[in-house]
Design a protein around this motif. Structure first.
Motif, PDB file in Angstrom:
ATOM      1  N   ASN A  21       0.906  -1.104  -0.100  1.00 20.64           N
ATOM      2  CA  ASN A  21      -0.153  -0.023  -0.190  1.00 20.64           C
ATOM      3  C   ASN A  21       0.941   1.125  -0.093  1.00 20.64           C
ATOM      4  N   PRO A  22       1.313   1.765  -1.082  1.00 21.96           N
ATOM      5  CA  PRO A  22       2.224   2.865  -1.275  1.00 21.96           C
ATOM      6  C   PRO A  22       1.495   4.178  -0.833  1.00 21.96           C
ATOM      7  N   TYR A  23       0.303   4.346  -0.495  1.00 17.56           N
ATOM      8  CA  TYR A  23      -0.522   5.721  -0.584  1.00 17.56           C
ATOM      9  C   TYR A  23      -0.124   6.366   0.818  1.00 17.56           C
ATOM     10  N   PRO A  24      -0.123   5.573   1.983  1.00 19.48           N
ATOM     11  CA  PRO A  24       0.332   6.501   3.175  1.00 19.48           C
ATOM     12  C   PRO A  24       1.936   6.929   3.313  1.00 19.48           C
ATOM     13  N   VAL A  25       2.698   6.111   2.305  1.00 20.52           N
ATOM     14  CA  VAL A  25       4.021   7.101   2.039  1.00 20.52           C
ATOM     15  C   VAL A  25       3.865   8.347   1.190  1.00 20.52           C
ATOM     16  N   TYR A  26       3.038   8.239   0.308  1.00 23.20           N
ATOM     17  CA  TYR A  26       2.875   9.403  -0.461  1.00 23.20           C
ATOM     18  C   TYR A  26       2.281  10.623   0.364  1.00 23.20           C
ATOM     19  N   ASP A  27       1.207  10.359   1.180  1.00 20.37           N
ATOM     20  CA  ASP A  27       0.818  11.262   2.054  1.00 20.37           C
ATOM     21  C   ASP A  27       1.946  11.782   3.016  1.00 20.37           C
ATOM     22  N   ARG A  28       2.694  11.006   3.671  1.00 20.81           N
ATOM     23  CA  ARG A  28       3.793  11.358   4.513  1.00 20.81           C
ATOM     24  C   ARG A  28       4.766  12.439   3.588  1.00 20.81           C
ATOM     25  N   LEU A  29       5.080  11.904   2.498  1.00 19.41           N
ATOM     26  CA  LEU A  29       6.189  12.616   1.781  1.00 19.41           C
ATOM     27  C   LEU A  29       5.524  13.997   1.252  1.00 19.41           C
ATOM     28  N   ARG A  30       4.375  14.140   0.953  1.00 17.69           N
ATOM     29  CA  ARG A  30       3.587  15.293   0.580  1.00 17.69           C
ATOM     30  C   ARG A  30       3.528  16.230   1.482  1.00 17.69           C
ATOM     31  N   ALA A  31       3.412  15.768   2.879  1.00 14.79           N
ATOM     32  CA  ALA A  31       3.331  16.623   3.873  1.00 14.79           C
ATOM     33  C   ALA A  31       4.355  17.067   4.510  1.00 14.79           C
ATOM     34  N   ASP A  32       5.499  16.178   4.134  1.00 15.70           N
ATOM     35  CA  ASP A  32       6.881  16.426   4.814  1.00 15.70           C
ATOM     36  C   ASP A  32       7.650  17.529   3.840  1.00 15.70           C
ATOM     37  N   CYS A  33       7.830  17.304   2.505  1.00 13.81           N
ATOM     38  CA  CYS A  33       8.168  17.899   1.490  1.00 13.81           C
ATOM     39  C   CYS A  33       8.034  17.251   0.142  1.00 13.81           C
ATOM     40  N   PRO A  34       7.126  18.107  -0.469  1.00 17.79           N
ATOM     41  CA  PRO A  34       6.459  17.508  -1.850  1.00 17.79           C
ATOM     42  C   PRO A  34       7.580  17.341  -3.151  1.00 17.79           C
ATOM     43  N   VAL A  35       8.584  17.746  -2.620  1.00 11.63           N
ATOM     44  CA  VAL A  35       9.875  17.480  -3.610  1.00 11.63           C
ATOM     45  C   VAL A  35      11.082  17.083  -2.856  1.00 11.63           C
TER      46      VAL A  35
END
Length: 400
Positions: A21-35
């Motif tokens: 399930n990759p989507y929690p990782v994306y949520d965290r990365l977007r919140a932390d730093c989207p790049v």
């Protein structure tokens, strides 16, 4: 600013839980730093872009090249021989436009509409094969052979070569042993060269013969471009479509109230196709890109020649664009999702893929009164790939 410091401090988000399930990782990365600079499973460092705004912008940014000649470091994708590497995913304008125009007519909505009867007949035949079998692997017996038959017929691939080709592609994404990726690439390489030689000797009324004519008579393709284009059409036309169909069915099975809505209202079919594409498309990233000069993305400095991965799946779950993005909702008011990309590299086969997904849904609804998962959802096995969120098998049980 830079997101992080030295390479050894880069996060490595691609682990076993990510593959499930990759989507929690994306949520965290977007919140932390989207790049953010992260490390891939092979140890390469990449810049992972996760917000919808930045991904959409990056997909049409001329400073981000897909040509490996601009790469200085980081992940470069599959190591392919030149015969397979001169495809649309690796070339920039104007070569991209020249090559794309040669086959674009085969994938226009008007031409695809002419394939509708063939696509639906194929789906019906596959559904007949599912009936009465009890528990079956939906991918093996329906989701894979549907696009494999459609693209195989369109391109003119002999039937006895279609399954082996698809299996080699599977092994590229999910190898069972070290060296299998190289072995699979070698098999694909020889298969396509032999196929082109055979079709050149005996032309037929198919897309590959037309491409060979463009190469030999009009001199509009190099020999490498010819083989690479055939590879891309087969590879992309089968690989992505089979998994978006199977991921889409899984989404419906996991959201039975949405499945009921679809059964009760046939007019929701187009909404269902688009929500499946947004929510379930297997492609996690667009093809890797390389800045031709130092650039800044949302305040983050990215050096020329580094690898930039634009997170399509993350963009399609960005709450800045989609309210309750992790909800699977057939009544969602759509914005333009990025499942097929954006800009010059927008997926050539999008009209055909949409038709195949729709045909699959309509056929399943028409033929089967009930479809259920044959095993608990948490026992499903996923590929160990950060590029493609795809099931290895989808065991289902059906009632006619």
């Amino acid at each position: 600013m830079n997101a992080l410091g030295p390479a050894e401090n880069f996060p490595m988000p691609f682990d076993g839980e990510f593959f499930k399930n990759p989507y929690p990782v994306y949520d965290r990365l977007r919140a932390d730093c989207p790049v953010q600079r992260v490390t891939t499973p092979d140890g390469s460092s990449i810049w992972l872009v996760t917000s919808e705004k930045d991904v959409r912008t990056g997909l049409s940014d001329p400073r981000l090249s897909v040509n490996k000649a601009h790469a200085r470091r980081g992940y470069k994708g599959f190591a392919l021989p030149p015969t397979l590497d001169a495809n649309l995913l690796n070339i920039d304008p104007a070569d991209h436009l020249r090559v794309r125009r040669l086959v674009s007519k085969a994938f226009t909505p008007r031409h695809v509409e002419g394939l509708r009867v063939r696509v639906h007949n194929t789906a019906d035949q596959l559904a007949e094969g599912l009936a009465g079998k009890g528990v079956v692997d939906f991918i093996e017996h329906f989701a894979k052979p549907l696009p494999l038959t459609v693209i195989g017929d369109l391109l003119g691939v002999p039937e006895d070569g279609r399954r082996p080709f698809s299996n080699w592609v599977d092994s590229m994404f999910d190898p069972e042993h070290p060296g299998q990726v190289t072995e699979s690439v070698d098999h694909i390489h020889h298969f396509l060269i032999n196929l082109i030689d055979a079709r050149r000797a005996t032309p037929r009324d198919d897309l590959l013969s037309a491409m060979i004519t463009a190469r030999d008579e009009s001199d509009r393709l190099s020999e490498d471009e010819l083989a690479s284009l055939a590879f891309l059409i087969l590879f992309a036309g089968v690989e992505s479509t089979q998994h978006v169909i199977s991921n889409g069915l899984l989404a419906l099975l996991c959201h039975p109230e949405q499945f009921v809505k679809l059964r009760e209202d046939a007019k929701l079919i187009d909404n269902a196709v688009e929500e499946i594409l947004r929510y379930s498309h297997p492609n996690q990233m667009a093809v890797r890109r390389f800045p031709i000069r130092d650039i800044t993305i949302s305040g983050v400095h990215v050096p020329a020649g580094d690898t930039v991965m634009l997170g399509l799946a993350s963009a399609n779950r960005d709450p800045a664009c989609y309210p309750e993005p992790d909800s699977f909702d057939l009544l969602r008011e759509f914005k333009q999702h990025l499942a097929f990309g954006h800009g010059m590299h927008y997926c050539l086969g999008a009209p055909l893929a949409r038709m195949e997904i729709r045909a699959a849904l309509e056929t399943l609804l028409r033929n089967f009164s009930q479809i259920t998962l044959a095993i608990p959802v948490d026992e499903l096995e996923w590929r160990a790939s950060f590029r493609s969120h795809a099931l290895k098998k989808l065991p289902i049980e059906i009632c006619t």
